[in-house]
Design an enzyme around this catalytic site. Structure first.
Site, PDB file in Angstrom:
ATOM      1  N   LYS A  52       0.843  -1.207   0.000  1.00  0.00           N
ATOM      2  CA  LYS A  52       0.000   0.000   0.000  1.00  0.00           C
ATOM      3  C   LYS A  52       0.872   1.250   0.000  1.00  0.00           C
ATOM      4  O   LYS A  52       0.583   2.226  -0.704  1.00  0.00           O
ATOM      5  CB  LYS A  52      -0.944  -0.020   1.218  1.00  0.00           C
ATOM      6  CG  LYS A  52      -2.090  -0.996   1.017  1.00  0.00           C
ATOM      7  CD  LYS A  52      -2.861  -1.339   2.269  1.00  0.00           C
ATOM      8  CE  LYS A  52      -3.878  -2.426   1.932  1.00  0.00           C
ATOM      9  NZ  LYS A  52      -4.557  -3.006   3.072  1.00  0.00           N
ATOM     10  N   GLN A  96      -5.012  -1.842   9.212  1.00  0.00           N
ATOM     11  CA  GLN A  96      -4.844  -3.166   8.602  1.00  0.00           C
ATOM     12  C   GLN A  96      -5.428  -4.251   9.501  1.00  0.00           C
ATOM     13  O   GLN A  96      -5.161  -4.283  10.707  1.00  0.00           O
ATOM     14  CB  GLN A  96      -3.342  -3.409   8.343  1.00  0.00           C
ATOM     15  CG  GLN A  96      -3.034  -4.667   7.546  1.00  0.00           C
ATOM     16  CD  GLN A  96      -3.555  -4.622   6.109  1.00  0.00           C
ATOM     17  OE1 GLN A  96      -3.661  -3.561   5.502  1.00  0.00           O
ATOM     18  NE2 GLN A  96      -3.884  -5.768   5.577  1.00  0.00           N
ATOM     19  N   ASP A 119     -11.318   2.180   3.364  1.00  0.00           N
ATOM     20  CA  ASP A 119     -11.729   0.778   3.174  1.00  0.00           C
ATOM     21  C   ASP A 119     -13.234   0.679   2.938  1.00  0.00           C
ATOM     22  O   ASP A 119     -13.723  -0.362   2.505  1.00  0.00           O
ATOM     23  CB  ASP A 119     -11.416  -0.041   4.439  1.00  0.00           C
ATOM     24  CG  ASP A 119     -10.034  -0.659   4.432  1.00  0.00           C
ATOM     25  OD1 ASP A 119      -9.605  -1.109   3.361  1.00  0.00           O
ATOM     26  OD2 ASP A 119      -9.403  -0.723   5.513  1.00  0.00           O
TER      27      ASP A 119
HETATM   28  N1  GUN Z   1      -6.619  -7.132   5.603  1.00  0.00           N
HETATM   29  C1  GUN Z   1      -6.768  -7.861   4.462  1.00  0.00           C
HETATM   30  N2  GUN Z   1      -7.406  -7.135   3.513  1.00  0.00           N
HETATM   31  C2  GUN Z   1      -7.650  -5.927   4.059  1.00  0.00           C
HETATM   32  C3  GUN Z   1      -8.258  -4.732   3.571  1.00  0.00           C
HETATM   33  O1  GUN Z   1      -8.734  -4.651   2.441  1.00  0.00           O
HETATM   34  N3  GUN Z   1      -8.318  -3.695   4.445  1.00  0.00           N
HETATM   35  C4  GUN Z   1      -7.834  -3.762   5.707  1.00  0.00           C
HETATM   36  N4  GUN Z   1      -7.944  -2.690   6.480  1.00  0.00           N
HETATM   37  N5  GUN Z   1      -7.251  -4.849   6.184  1.00  0.00           N
HETATM   38  C5  GUN Z   1      -7.164  -5.920   5.377  1.00  0.00           C
END
Ligand code: GUN
Length: 283
Positions: A52, A96, A119
């Site tokens: 990211k 996350q 998200d």
């Molecule tokens: N963990 C795995 N996929 C995601 C996601 O799309 N967003 C977040 N915040 N955590 C994750």
């Protein structure tokens, strides 16, 4: 002959467009920043967070990492989120998942300001998706919609069958397809005669998390197949929920794994960060 839906190429096109917009805003002294919170040392989460940050750098979005030790308390994490919610220089916040077991994950996600919730996990944003007037979209379903658009795949009036009912993929996917006037069926682990239903799909979206479970006899001739799965096969090789080699020849178009939905999910996080920033800038 079927088309392979190239998520990597489509994501690059999306990223290029985002980079242009980010630069235009920057030229007007409007910098965009994403805060990424990671708690503990889950190796998969570390890879995701690093990706990211790399993606942000590619398009000119600033990223700030907040790496907290696994024994961080719920109160400490909520205090950080509160601070990030208030900061004018932070446009998006992502925490996350999964969080270490002692956290109340739902309370943490609900603490993120809906305007910065890149998200789109906050109930306010989930509600907007349900009503059909959302700005911030959950990244994977939004990525699937972009892929269908990029490949001019018609949606209205077609039967879309989604396998999986998660809050992150299956349910919002159903809402986005409904908004585009598909007829939608959502299947899950208790569905009776799954193959009988999936064979009716014009567009089949698999989001189950089981390696190669969708076989050729579950797919209608000429269907579009979108594979959201990310699994390891018996040789530890990355694979989707769809048995690609068996299924592809029956389809008109299909996403590979890797290189299908995955890169689009990553791209849509940046699209959401840009959208959130523009709203905050009053653009
Ligand atoms: N963990 C795995 N996929 C995601 C996601 O799309 N967003 C977040 N915040 N955590 C994750």
């Amino acid at each position: 002959m079927y088309r392979i839906i190239d998520g990597k190429k489509t994501a690059e096109q999306v990223l290029n467009k985002i980079a242009v917009e980010v630069k235009e805003l920057k030229d007007n002294s409007k910098d965009i920043a994403l805060a990424v919170i990671i708690v503990g040392d889950n190796p998969a989460s570390r890879v995701y967070v690093n990706n990211k940050k790399k993606d942000c750098a590619l398009v000119g979005i600033e990223s700030y990492e907040y790496a907290l030790p696994a024994d961080t308390s719920q109160e400490e994490l909520l205090a950080l989120i509160d601070e990030l919610n208030q900061r004018k220089d932070i446009n998006g916040i992502l925490c996350q998942l999964p969080l270490p077991g002692h956290f109340d994950e739902k309370a943490v996600l609900n603490a993120i300001s809906p305007q910065k919730d890149v998200d789109a996990f906050h109930p306010v944003n989930v509600g907007h998706i349900m009503i059909g007037d959302c700005l911030l979209l959950p990244c994977t379903p939004a990525g699937v919609m972009e892929l269908l658009k990029a490949y001019d795949i018609p949606i209205a009036g077609r039967h879309c069958v989604i396998i999986g009912r998660s809050n992150i993929v299956g349910k919002p996917m159903a809402m986005l397809m409904l908004k585009e006037n598909a007829t939608v069926t959502v299947c899950h682990s208790k569905t009776v005669d799954l193959a009988g239903i999936t064979r009716q799909a014009d567009i089949l979206i698999a989001a189950v998390g089981q390696a190669k479970m969708i076989k050729a006899d579950m797919v209608k001739e000429g269907a579009v197949v979108i594979d959201v799965g990310m699994n390891r096969d018996e040789n530890s090789k990355l694979c989707g929920d769809v048995d690609f080699d068996g299924v592809a020849p029956k389809t008109s178009a299909i996403t590979p794994v890797p290189g299908g939905v995955g890169p689009m999910t990553r791209a849509m996080l940046l699209a959401n960060t840009l959208t959130a920033a523009k709203v905050q800038f009053g653009e």
